[in-house]
Design a protein around this motif. Sequence first.
Motif, PDB file in Angstrom:
ATOM      1  N   THR A 158       0.855  -1.180   0.000  1.00 35.22           N
ATOM      2  CA  THR A 158       0.000   0.000   0.000  1.00 35.22           C
ATOM      3  C   THR A 158       0.895   1.236   0.000  1.00 35.22           C
ATOM      4  OG1 THR A 158      -1.589  -1.205   1.346  1.00 35.22           O
ATOM      5  CG2 THR A 158      -1.901   1.165   1.159  1.00 35.22           C
ATOM      6  N   PRO A 159       0.930   2.009  -1.083  1.00 38.30           N
ATOM      7  CA  PRO A 159       1.780   3.204  -1.116  1.00 38.30           C
ATOM      8  C   PRO A 159       1.425   4.189  -0.008  1.00 38.30           C
ATOM      9  CG  PRO A 159       0.997   2.653  -3.310  1.00 38.30           C
ATOM     10  CD  PRO A 159       0.234   1.786  -2.356  1.00 38.30           C
ATOM     11  N   THR A 160       2.365   5.027   0.323  1.00 38.93           N
ATOM     12  CA  THR A 160       2.145   6.039   1.351  1.00 38.93           C
ATOM     13  C   THR A 160       0.886   6.860   1.053  1.00 38.93           C
ATOM     14  OG1 THR A 160       4.531   6.177   1.670  1.00 38.93           O
ATOM     15  CG2 THR A 160       3.215   7.988   2.545  1.00 38.93           C
ATOM     16  N   ARG A 161       0.010   6.968   2.023  1.00 37.08           N
ATOM     17  CA  ARG A 161      -1.258   7.695   1.968  1.00 37.08           C
ATOM     18  C   ARG A 161      -2.320   7.002   1.105  1.00 37.08           C
ATOM     19  NH1 ARG A 161       0.122  14.180   1.516  1.00 37.08           N
ATOM     20  NH2 ARG A 161       1.705  14.247   3.154  1.00 37.08           N
ATOM     21  N   ALA A 162      -2.046   5.831   0.621  1.00 35.70           N
ATOM     22  CA  ALA A 162      -3.027   5.120  -0.205  1.00 35.70           C
ATOM     23  C   ALA A 162      -3.906   4.220   0.654  1.00 35.70           C
ATOM     24  CB  ALA A 162      -2.320   4.296  -1.275  1.00 35.70           C
ATOM     25  N   LYS A 163      -4.968   3.725   0.045  1.00 36.87           N
ATOM     26  CA  LYS A 163      -5.925   2.872   0.753  1.00 36.87           C
ATOM     27  C   LYS A 163      -5.970   1.452   0.211  1.00 36.87           C
ATOM     28  CE  LYS A 163      -9.045   6.726   1.851  1.00 36.87           C
ATOM     29  NZ  LYS A 163     -10.424   7.278   1.667  1.00 36.87           N
ATOM     30  N   GLU A 164      -5.321   1.216  -0.932  1.00 36.42           N
ATOM     31  CA  GLU A 164      -5.301  -0.115  -1.526  1.00 36.42           C
ATOM     32  C   GLU A 164      -3.890  -0.459  -1.970  1.00 36.42           C
ATOM     33  OE1 GLU A 164      -8.141  -0.829  -4.571  1.00 36.42           O
ATOM     34  OE2 GLU A 164      -9.736   0.320  -3.591  1.00 36.42           O
ATOM     35  N   ALA A 165      -3.621  -1.757  -2.107  1.00 34.14           N
ATOM     36  CA  ALA A 165      -2.318  -2.204  -2.598  1.00 34.14           C
ATOM     37  C   ALA A 165      -2.162  -1.849  -4.067  1.00 34.14           C
ATOM     38  CB  ALA A 165      -2.171  -3.716  -2.403  1.00 34.14           C
ATOM     39  N   ALA A 166      -1.009  -1.329  -4.429  1.00 36.86           N
ATOM     40  CA  ALA A 166      -0.782  -0.918  -5.816  1.00 36.86           C
ATOM     41  C   ALA A 166       0.570  -1.349  -6.352  1.00 36.86           C
ATOM     42  CB  ALA A 166      -0.913   0.606  -5.933  1.00 36.86           C
ATOM     43  N   LEU A 167       1.481  -1.764  -5.496  1.00 38.66           N
ATOM     44  CA  LEU A 167       2.783  -2.286  -5.908  1.00 38.66           C
ATOM     45  C   LEU A 167       2.999  -3.639  -5.244  1.00 38.66           C
ATOM     46  CD1 LEU A 167       5.250   0.748  -5.661  1.00 38.66           C
ATOM     47  CD2 LEU A 167       4.636  -0.486  -7.736  1.00 38.66           C
TER      48      LEU A 167
ATOM     49  N   TYR B  80       4.460   6.430 -18.283  1.00 41.00           N
ATOM     50  CA  TYR B  80       4.057   5.494 -17.226  1.00 41.00           C
ATOM     51  C   TYR B  80       3.881   6.218 -15.892  1.00 41.00           C
ATOM     52  CZ  TYR B  80       4.772   1.937 -13.605  1.00 41.00           C
ATOM     53  OH  TYR B  80       4.665   1.157 -12.501  1.00 41.00           O
ATOM     54  N   LEU B  81       4.861   7.075 -15.533  1.00 45.62           N
ATOM     55  CA  LEU B  81       4.773   7.797 -14.278  1.00 45.62           C
ATOM     56  C   LEU B  81       3.573   8.740 -14.261  1.00 45.62           C
ATOM     57  CD1 LEU B  81       8.459   8.652 -13.353  1.00 45.62           C
ATOM     58  CD2 LEU B  81       7.028   6.796 -12.522  1.00 45.62           C
ATOM     59  N   TRP B  82       3.262   9.353 -15.400  1.00 43.85           N
ATOM     60  CA  TRP B  82       2.109  10.254 -15.464  1.00 43.85           C
ATOM     61  C   TRP B  82       0.825   9.476 -15.192  1.00 43.85           C
ATOM     62  CZ3 TRP B  82      -2.253  10.368 -18.597  1.00 43.85           C
ATOM     63  CH2 TRP B  82      -3.026  11.518 -18.498  1.00 43.85           C
ATOM     64  N   VAL B  83       0.688   8.323 -15.845  1.00 41.15           N
ATOM     65  CA  VAL B  83      -0.501   7.501 -15.620  1.00 41.15           C
ATOM     66  C   VAL B  83      -0.537   7.014 -14.184  1.00 41.15           C
ATOM     67  CG1 VAL B  83      -1.689   5.375 -16.253  1.00 41.15           C
ATOM     68  CG2 VAL B  83      -0.642   6.793 -18.029  1.00 41.15           C
ATOM     69  N   TRP B  84       0.638   6.615 -13.690  1.00 41.44           N
ATOM     70  CA  TRP B  84       0.722   6.109 -12.324  1.00 41.44           C
ATOM     71  C   TRP B  84       0.264   7.162 -11.327  1.00 41.44           C
ATOM     72  CZ3 TRP B  84       1.770   1.662  -9.779  1.00 41.44           C
ATOM     73  CH2 TRP B  84       2.061   1.782  -8.425  1.00 41.44           C
ATOM     74  N   ASN B  85       0.779   8.362 -11.460  1.00 38.67           N
ATOM     75  CA  ASN B  85       0.421   9.429 -10.523  1.00 38.67           C
ATOM     76  C   ASN B  85      -1.048   9.815 -10.646  1.00 38.67           C
ATOM     77  OD1 ASN B  85       2.943   9.807  -9.257  1.00 38.67           O
ATOM     78  ND2 ASN B  85       3.697  10.958 -10.993  1.00 38.67           N
ATOM     79  N   LEU B  86      -1.578   9.768 -11.871  1.00 39.23           N
ATOM     80  CA  LEU B  86      -2.983  10.080 -12.074  1.00 39.23           C
ATOM     81  C   LEU B  86      -3.852   9.073 -11.342  1.00 39.23           C
ATOM     82  CD1 LEU B  86      -5.186  11.739 -13.493  1.00 39.23           C
ATOM     83  CD2 LEU B  86      -5.002  10.154 -15.419  1.00 39.23           C
ATOM     84  N   VAL B  87      -3.530   7.796 -11.502  1.00 35.00           N
ATOM     85  CA  VAL B  87      -4.307   6.750 -10.843  1.00 35.00           C
ATOM     86  C   VAL B  87      -4.133   6.797  -9.334  1.00 35.00           C
ATOM     87  CG1 VAL B  87      -4.647   4.270 -10.638  1.00 35.00           C
ATOM     88  CG2 VAL B  87      -4.204   5.276 -12.879  1.00 35.00           C
ATOM     89  N   LEU B  88      -2.894   7.104  -8.892  1.00 35.91           N
ATOM     90  CA  LEU B  88      -2.614   7.104  -7.464  1.00 35.91           C
ATOM     91  C   LEU B  88      -3.442   8.146  -6.725  1.00 35.91           C
ATOM     92  CD1 LEU B  88      -0.924   5.934  -5.180  1.00 35.91           C
ATOM     93  CD2 LEU B  88       0.839   7.627  -5.684  1.00 35.91           C
ATOM     94  N   LEU B  89      -3.780   9.233  -7.409  1.00 29.47           N
ATOM     95  CA  LEU B  89      -4.591  10.267  -6.780  1.00 29.47           C
ATOM     96  C   LEU B  89      -5.928   9.704  -6.268  1.00 29.47           C
ATOM     97  CD1 LEU B  89      -4.052  13.284  -9.196  1.00 29.47           C
ATOM     98  CD2 LEU B  89      -3.155  13.019  -6.887  1.00 29.47           C
ATOM     99  N   LEU B  90      -6.388   8.673  -6.923  1.00 25.65           N
ATOM    100  CA  LEU B  90      -7.663   8.073  -6.509  1.00 25.65           C
ATOM    101  C   LEU B  90      -7.576   7.441  -5.140  1.00 25.65           C
ATOM    102  CD1 LEU B  90      -8.632   6.345  -9.877  1.00 25.65           C
ATOM    103  CD2 LEU B  90      -9.399   8.561  -9.016  1.00 25.65           C
ATOM    104  N   PHE B  91      -6.317   7.110  -4.718  1.00 30.41           N
ATOM    105  CA  PHE B  91      -6.152   6.428  -3.454  1.00 30.41           C
ATOM    106  C   PHE B  91      -5.806   7.376  -2.308  1.00 30.41           C
ATOM    107  CE2 PHE B  91      -5.071   3.265  -6.709  1.00 30.41           C
ATOM    108  CZ  PHE B  91      -6.011   2.297  -6.391  1.00 30.41           C
ATOM    109  N   LEU B  92      -5.560   8.645  -2.623  1.00 29.56           N
ATOM    110  CA  LEU B  92      -5.155   9.584  -1.589  1.00 29.56           C
ATOM    111  C   LEU B  92      -6.343  10.021  -0.741  1.00 29.56           C
ATOM    112  CD1 LEU B  92      -2.688  11.874  -3.566  1.00 29.56           C
ATOM    113  CD2 LEU B  92      -2.147   9.947  -2.085  1.00 29.56           C
ATOM    114  N   ASP B  93      -6.076  10.301   0.517  1.00 33.13           N
ATOM    115  CA  ASP B  93      -7.125  10.816   1.396  1.00 33.13           C
ATOM    116  C   ASP B  93      -7.594  12.199   0.935  1.00 33.13           C
ATOM    117  OD1 ASP B  93      -5.512   9.383   4.280  1.00 33.13           O
ATOM    118  OD2 ASP B  93      -7.194   8.618   3.091  1.00 33.13           O
TER     119      ASP B  93
END
Length: 355
Positions: free
Chosen positions: A166-175, A342-355
């Motif tokens: 679970t990445p820092t500040r995320a709510k689901e496993a992503a890596l 890849y990083l752009w898509v990754w960061n875009l998707v990761l925003l969905l997991f942030l508080d």
Amino acid sequence: MAVVTRRWLSSVASAKSSGKGLVVPVAEVHRFIVDCLKAVGTCTDKACIQADVLVAADYRGHFSHGMNRLEMYVKDIRNGTCMPNAEPCVLNDTPSTAWVDGNNGLGAFVGNFCTHMSIQKAKQTGIGWVTAKCSNHYGLAAFYAQQALQEGMLGMTFTNTSPLMTPTRAKEAALGTNPLSLAAPGTGGDSIIIDMATTAVAVGKIEFQRRKKAPIPSGWALGPDGAPTTDAEVAFKTGLLMPLGGSETHSGYKGYCLGILVEVFSGILSDDMVALMFLLTGIAELPPVAGVVVVDCWCSLIHVKLDILGDTFDTGSADVLSGSPVVLLLVSSAQFLLYLEYLWVWNLVLLLFLD
């Protein structure tokens, strides 16, 4: 001799009464693993290679990556997730690099295939970098990096996995747990060997605590409420491991970044991005991929300097260290643009997991 703590090898009552695990000859452990794999259709030579890795892990005390993993391999073969007799094939080949398709074969066989190819390339050009897609769990990462030591070379290996971190500040496993390993030769038989997950622990250690019905330390995993848990059963079921370092307060984001590094080396370079595909498709069980790097082109005093570094660890003194070299990995502009995308898509998707 290897200490094997899997209770089903003998009487549970006997093991409990003694308070110790059984001591079983290494050859017998190896035979047992080979027979289990052959029973589900694996040919003898590939079963032996897989057994070599599991036995090496148990023998060194890494029980989370030894026979603890055998049940998973057998299940993967039975349900068709792994094709045990598949042969890897080379998709692209240069004097120093190669891109391999593991064809969903046994991870240990694909790992050995890539390692041997890397070593041969390093002998010819000074460095060998081989990356593979469509492999499976390959066990103890150091098993492959250490093969370079036998040739007097430096070995590195990386692999990504199905999402568990679970990445820092995320709510689901992503890596994934995304381990990395380095083996560097010194003189007189000494060497420096690193083998570590980029999560706080490998998932196998949680499995091990679960089997013992023992708690896990706080900082290993999160519960379904997103808070750290010490319940091994809950941690195993939720599958939300914390990054190396744990919470954000304790720099867990650094472990998260190391996990991304391994994802780049393993997933992007092999065109098999496990974590990104999970985020976009929701399919969690995807074959992991691996990268193996072997270096045989360095300054003439590297072995002596590695000895000094090792001695520094032993004495606790850093006075002998005068600086650190910078290592650059050069890639083509097309690869770099793909990486940025890849990083752009990754960061875009990761925003969905942030508080």
